[in-house]
Design an enzyme around this catalytic site. Sequence first.
Site, PDB file in Angstrom:
ATOM      1  CG  ASP A  71      -2.092  -0.826   1.112  1.00  0.00           C
ATOM      2  OD1 ASP A  71      -2.390  -1.214  -0.027  1.00  0.00           O
ATOM      3  OD2 ASP A  71      -2.754  -1.105   2.133  1.00  0.00           O
ATOM      4  CE  LYS A  74      -7.954   0.388  -2.183  1.00  0.00           C
ATOM      5  NZ  LYS A  74      -7.774  -0.428  -0.997  1.00  0.00           N
ATOM      6  CG  MET A 128      -8.248   7.053   6.384  1.00  0.00           C
ATOM      7  SD  MET A 128      -9.171   5.782   5.546  1.00  0.00           S
ATOM      8  CE  MET A 128      -9.677   4.738   6.891  1.00  0.00           C
TER       9      MET A 128
HETATM   10  N1  SAH Z   1      -4.446  -0.375   8.861  1.00  0.00           N
HETATM   11  C1  SAH Z   1      -3.945   0.922   9.213  1.00  0.00           C
HETATM   12  C2  SAH Z   1      -4.924   2.021   8.881  1.00  0.00           C
HETATM   13  C3  SAH Z   1      -5.110   2.204   7.402  1.00  0.00           C
HETATM   14  S1  SAH Z   1      -6.156   3.534   7.022  1.00  0.00           S
HETATM   15  C4  SAH Z   1      -3.577   0.929  10.704  1.00  0.00           C
HETATM   16  O1  SAH Z   1      -3.869  -0.017  11.416  1.00  0.00           O
HETATM   17  O2  SAH Z   1      -2.964   1.896  11.143  1.00  0.00           O
HETATM   18  C5  SAH Z   1      -5.008   4.822   6.698  1.00  0.00           C
HETATM   19  C6  SAH Z   1      -4.939   5.764   7.863  1.00  0.00           C
HETATM   20  O3  SAH Z   1      -4.092   5.240   8.859  1.00  0.00           O
HETATM   21  C7  SAH Z   1      -4.333   7.104   7.546  1.00  0.00           C
HETATM   22  O4  SAH Z   1      -5.267   7.974   6.933  1.00  0.00           O
HETATM   23  C8  SAH Z   1      -3.963   7.580   8.917  1.00  0.00           C
HETATM   24  O5  SAH Z   1      -5.080   8.033   9.628  1.00  0.00           O
HETATM   25  C9  SAH Z   1      -3.519   6.290   9.553  1.00  0.00           C
HETATM   26  N2  SAH Z   1      -2.050   6.131   9.497  1.00  0.00           N
HETATM   27  C10 SAH Z   1      -1.343   5.208   8.829  1.00  0.00           C
HETATM   28  N3  SAH Z   1      -0.027   5.355   9.091  1.00  0.00           N
HETATM   29  C11 SAH Z   1       0.083   6.376   9.962  1.00  0.00           C
HETATM   30  C12 SAH Z   1       1.156   7.013  10.624  1.00  0.00           C
HETATM   31  N4  SAH Z   1       2.411   6.596  10.458  1.00  0.00           N
HETATM   32  N5  SAH Z   1       0.888   8.036  11.455  1.00  0.00           N
HETATM   33  C13 SAH Z   1      -0.384   8.465  11.654  1.00  0.00           C
HETATM   34  N6  SAH Z   1      -1.417   7.895  11.061  1.00  0.00           N
HETATM   35  C14 SAH Z   1      -1.206   6.876  10.228  1.00  0.00           C
END
Ligand code: SAH
Length: 467
Positions: free
Chosen positions: A248, A270, A383
Amino acid sequence: MQYLPIHVDTKDTKILIIGGEGAAEAKLRTLIKTEAKLILIAPDINPEIARWAEQGRLTHMQRDFEISDLEGVRLVYAATEDDALNLQIGDLARAKGLLVNAADQKDACDFITPALVDRSPVIVSIGTEGTSPSLARAIKTDLEARLPSTLGALSNIINGLRAKVKRAIPDLSTRQLFWADIFDGKDLINQLRVSGDELTARVDDKLAGHVKDKIGHVSLVGSGPGNPDLLTLAARQRLHSADVIVYDRLVSQGVLDFGRREAEYIYVGKEPGGVSTPQPEINAILVEKALEGLTVVRLKSGDPLIFGRADEEIDALEVAGVKYDIVPGITSAASAAAEIGTSLTTRGHNKAVSFLTGHDAKGFAEHDWKGLAAGGARAAVYMGVGASGFIQGRLLMHGAAKDLAVTVVENASRDSQIIVATTLERLADDIKAHGIKGPAILLLGYSPRSAAKNVLKTEAAPQRKIV
Ligand code: SAH
């Protein structure tokens, strides 16, 4: 990396060493193990070097260095006891395009000699780019003690088995995977202690099994918030043995680096509001690659089971009869909470914490705003950057306190991390003011505690225990 580690083939090459005392002797200890033709120039040589000359391990020319000595050589060691002379020889050699090592003068060296653990043909070289020879020696000592003395012989046996394995498994990446399984990294040092016969039997066994059931597999793997230190050992192992890595947008390069160079990397990111790979297409890639008999890692940011559309992929795999497993990862909310040094649940304050998404398939996501607005409610919003104004409006409308603490953690765990401590009333303004674009987690009802670093505060933000 200023110095590129390479293993140079010394067969049929000439190496020139100038000097006949301690500095030259130190270089020669390694050089005499190579297959190079060693030419040593020095008016006088010490007894150890004289012994090597007698044994025919080097050719000694008893005189001073002359520029014509540089003809036809590949490497030059300027190793007299005279630093100025070494520099001079170095300059002459370099002018001829040769690589030079000037003893004890790092700045005048084109290459430096690493510390070595020699189990030829297995060589472990340890370099610190000259910063800390004592550290290199300590690592060498540790490895010397742990790597069995039979390692070289084992490597030669493996070499002998390669042709047989190649005949049985012609595909290169499948073959690499086969070998990766022979030494799977768990308790490696013990695995390396096998005898040649045991190893041959193990290879034969595995080969028989491999040819019988060549069935692909998909692992849904959580890559964590981005810092490779937060990857699980299971995730690293899956990456190490993957033929195909489907990843991703938010998966970091540091995590991808655990995959093999030969693996196929497929980006299916995406982009928010931009180009994206449709989910059915991602599902199809996973199924197709697995049915080809390949080992697939589906790498998702954070935890694969949180806002990762994992169910849709699992459904597709089940329908196609593909075997799969799931390796959890550290979800961004957990990482963000750790970075601001606070607990997601606090006894006597919140009995629950909600993980919310700012967006769903229809746009900004609706939630139980009344419940969230109630005193003490806490949530982590994924998000949520684009939806921050909407979330703020909904919560205020349902009676949430204007000064409710909100902390935004962008790029949690990564070098680019930013923490903004604000209030519900200022949330959208501050996101804009600090240029937060995401990925970010909005922690509703939380303020940073003393472990949080580099917190950007607004005037209205709660000042409690912030460094
Ligand atoms: N499966 C992922 C979430 C995917 S949705 C999880 O468990 O974290 C994508 C969202 O994850 C982003 O819009 C943001 O809100 C969050 N995200 C992913 N990586 C991040 C990071 N390093 N710091 C802060 N938010 C993060």
